[in-house]
Design a protein around this motif. Structure first.
Motif, mmCIF file in Angstrom:
data_model
loop_
_atom_site.group_PDB
_atom_site.id
_atom_site.type_symbol
_atom_site.label_atom_id
_atom_site.label_comp_id
_atom_site.label_asym_id
_atom_site.label_seq_id
_atom_site.Cartn_x
_atom_site.Cartn_y
_atom_site.Cartn_z
ATOM 1 N N LEU A 46 0.768 -1.187 0.110
ATOM 2 C CA LEU A 46 0.123 0.077 -0.102
ATOM 3 C C LEU A 46 0.986 1.355 0.015
ATOM 4 C CD1 LEU A 46 -2.871 -0.603 2.592
ATOM 5 C CD2 LEU A 46 -3.076 0.156 0.028
ATOM 6 N N TYR A 47 2.105 1.201 0.920
ATOM 7 C CA TYR A 47 2.657 2.326 0.895
ATOM 8 C C TYR A 47 3.835 2.627 0.044
ATOM 9 C CZ TYR A 47 0.121 3.659 5.085
ATOM 10 O OH TYR A 47 -0.718 4.217 6.011
ATOM 11 N N LEU A 48 4.242 1.407 -0.395
ATOM 12 C CA LEU A 48 5.618 1.522 -1.490
ATOM 13 C C LEU A 48 5.007 1.363 -2.939
ATOM 14 C CD1 LEU A 48 7.829 -1.059 0.401
ATOM 15 C CD2 LEU A 48 8.076 1.411 0.233
ATOM 16 N N LEU A 49 3.900 0.671 -3.226
ATOM 17 C CA LEU A 49 3.637 0.626 -4.609
ATOM 18 C C LEU A 49 2.244 1.100 -4.812
ATOM 19 C CD1 LEU A 49 4.397 -3.334 -4.879
ATOM 20 C CD2 LEU A 49 5.730 -1.301 -5.579
ATOM 21 N N GLY A 50 1.339 1.049 -4.188
ATOM 22 C CA GLY A 50 -0.023 1.795 -4.407
ATOM 23 C C GLY A 50 -1.099 0.715 -4.077
ATOM 24 N N ASP A 51 -2.402 1.552 -4.161
ATOM 25 C CA ASP A 51 -3.457 0.833 -3.911
ATOM 26 C C ASP A 51 -4.008 -0.202 -4.637
ATOM 27 O OD1 ASP A 51 -3.649 2.941 -1.728
ATOM 28 O OD2 ASP A 51 -5.437 3.807 -2.772
ATOM 29 N N ARG A 52 -3.513 0.055 -5.859
ATOM 30 C CA ARG A 52 -4.187 -0.891 -6.857
ATOM 31 C C ARG A 52 -3.098 -2.341 -6.805
ATOM 32 N NH1 ARG A 52 -2.151 -1.436 -12.456
ATOM 33 N NH2 ARG A 52 -3.617 -2.648 -13.552
ATOM 34 N N GLU A 53 -1.949 -2.087 -6.600
ATOM 35 C CA GLU A 53 -0.962 -3.171 -6.694
ATOM 36 C C GLU A 53 -1.266 -4.042 -5.390
ATOM 37 O OE1 GLU A 53 0.329 -0.423 -9.661
ATOM 38 O OE2 GLU A 53 -0.359 0.190 -7.557
ATOM 39 N N ALA A 54 -1.701 -3.187 -4.273
ATOM 40 C CA ALA A 54 -1.772 -3.970 -2.859
ATOM 41 C C ALA A 54 -3.097 -4.796 -3.179
ATOM 42 C CB ALA A 54 -2.083 -2.981 -1.809
ATOM 43 N N LEU A 55 -4.101 -4.352 -3.789
ATOM 44 C CA LEU A 55 -5.122 -5.158 -4.232
ATOM 45 C C LEU A 55 -5.056 -6.533 -5.097
ATOM 46 C CD1 LEU A 55 -8.305 -5.376 -4.069
ATOM 47 C CD2 LEU A 55 -8.448 -4.246 -5.883
ATOM 48 N N ILE A 56 -4.122 -6.266 -6.078
ATOM 49 C CA ILE A 56 -3.801 -7.200 -6.751
ATOM 50 C C ILE A 56 -2.840 -8.206 -6.095
ATOM 51 C CG2 ILE A 56 -2.271 -7.893 -8.764
ATOM 52 C CD1 ILE A 56 -3.111 -5.171 -10.157
ATOM 53 N N ILE A 57 -2.030 -8.071 -5.387
ATOM 54 C CA ILE A 57 -1.118 -8.849 -4.420
ATOM 55 C C ILE A 57 -2.149 -9.558 -3.654
ATOM 56 C CG2 ILE A 57 0.477 -9.022 -2.761
ATOM 57 C CD1 ILE A 57 1.912 -6.387 -4.099
ATOM 58 N N ILE A 87 -10.382 -2.101 1.960
ATOM 59 C CA ILE A 87 -11.350 -0.860 2.071
ATOM 60 C C ILE A 87 -11.008 0.058 3.114
ATOM 61 C CG2 ILE A 87 -13.734 0.067 1.815
ATOM 62 C CD1 ILE A 87 -14.617 -2.682 0.316
ATOM 63 N N ILE A 88 -11.012 -0.691 4.194
ATOM 64 C CA ILE A 88 -10.431 0.332 5.617
ATOM 65 C C ILE A 88 -9.339 0.933 5.500
ATOM 66 C CG2 ILE A 88 -10.615 0.313 7.887
ATOM 67 C CD1 ILE A 88 -13.342 -0.048 6.878
ATOM 68 N N MET A 89 -8.284 -0.099 5.013
ATOM 69 C CA MET A 89 -6.925 0.265 5.093
ATOM 70 C C MET A 89 -6.623 1.362 3.986
ATOM 71 S SD MET A 89 -4.593 -3.098 5.863
ATOM 72 C CE MET A 89 -4.832 -3.803 4.359
ATOM 73 N N VAL A 90 -7.238 1.331 3.022
ATOM 74 C CA VAL A 90 -6.974 2.526 1.837
ATOM 75 C C VAL A 90 -7.709 3.717 2.285
ATOM 76 C CG1 VAL A 90 -7.898 3.069 -0.346
ATOM 77 C CG2 VAL A 90 -6.781 0.803 -0.168
ATOM 78 N N GLY A 91 -8.682 3.706 2.977
ATOM 79 C CA GLY A 91 -9.431 4.877 3.471
ATOM 80 C C GLY A 91 -8.619 5.405 4.511
ATOM 81 N N ALA A 92 -8.122 4.522 5.618
ATOM 82 C CA ALA A 92 -7.281 4.935 6.631
ATOM 83 C C ALA A 92 -5.949 5.696 6.234
ATOM 84 C CB ALA A 92 -6.776 3.677 7.513
ATOM 85 N N LYS A 93 -5.457 5.138 4.984
ATOM 86 C CA LYS A 93 -4.022 5.770 4.696
ATOM 87 C C LYS A 93 -4.382 6.928 3.684
ATOM 88 C CE LYS A 93 -1.003 4.956 0.701
ATOM 89 N NZ LYS A 93 -1.312 4.640 -0.609
ATOM 90 N N LYS A 94 -5.529 7.086 3.132
ATOM 91 C CA LYS A 94 -6.013 8.307 2.508
ATOM 92 C C LYS A 94 -6.309 9.468 3.263
ATOM 93 C CE LYS A 94 -8.018 6.488 -1.708
ATOM 94 N NZ LYS A 94 -6.432 6.542 -2.333
ATOM 95 N N ILE A 95 -6.332 9.343 4.748
ATOM 96 C CA ILE A 95 -6.719 10.443 5.623
ATOM 97 C C ILE A 95 -5.457 10.308 6.588
ATOM 98 C CG2 ILE A 95 -9.156 10.316 5.705
ATOM 99 C CD1 ILE A 95 -9.071 8.708 8.340
ATOM 100 N N ASN A 96 -4.218 9.795 6.018
ATOM 101 C CA ASN A 96 -3.032 9.891 6.528
ATOM 102 C C ASN A 96 -2.775 9.437 7.842
ATOM 103 O OD1 ASN A 96 -1.768 11.159 4.410
ATOM 104 N ND2 ASN A 96 -2.757 13.165 4.937
#
Length: 169
Positions: A46-57, A87-96
């Motif tokens: 999530l932090y190194l590659l991005g949301d899309r890649e984390a989902l694929i992985i 979904i929760i982790m991406v949202g939490a990351k987006k609000i820093n």
């Protein structure tokens, strides 16, 4: 093959290996509790590659591990937990929120997602009484995964960004 695809593939292999290793680590005393080692690679992705890649992985890992070591029920439960936590982790990351907080939320909501599916499968929601136990274990294991993730992120992010470019995020 692009460097980003290569790194995503390595993260996927890492997640599969962590899932396999986890099968050898019994958590004594609490049925159904696992350490969530594979979430380590998802949080880092999530932090190194991005949301899309984390989902694929996450999806590829669940399918591979399910077909190699599990069954269809394991895949369904894992996809439910992983989808909800993602979904929760991406949202939490987006609000820093911090990496540690994101990992904790991932652990907790993975368990909640699986319990919701379990309630539907057994056609009773009385099993949701077990949620507090799983929430506690999700907090503890998520915190450990998050601390490890923060430690590794702080040491490798500049190398990964340098190798495959800052545009990977």
């Amino acid at each position: 093959m692009s460097k980003k695809i290569a790194v995503t593939s390595l993260f996927t292999a890492f997640a599969v290996i962590l899932s396999y290793i986890e099968t050898f680590i019994p958590v004594v005393g609490i049925p159904g509790v696992k350490l969530g080692l594979a979430n380590f690679s998802i949080v880092l992705a999530l932090y190194l590659l991005g949301d899309r890649e984390a989902l694929i992985i996450n999806v590829v890992r669940i399918l591979l591990v399910g077909f190699m070591f599990g069954n269809m029920f394991a895949i369904v439960y894992s996809l439910a937990g992983a989808g909800f936590s993602y979904i929760i982790m991406v949202g939490a990351k987006k609000i820093n929120l911090s990496i540690v907080t994101v990992a904790i939320l991932g652990g907790v909501f993975h368990n909640i997602g699986q319990m919701i599916v379990a309630g539907m499968v057994v056609e009773t929601y009385s099993i949701l009484a077990y949620v507090p136990v799983l929430m506690f274990s999700g907090i503890i294991t998520g915190m450990l995964i998050g601390i490890l993730g923060l430690f590794v992120y702080n040491r490798v992010h500049k190398y990964i960004f340098k190798e495959i470019g800052r545009d990977i995020r």
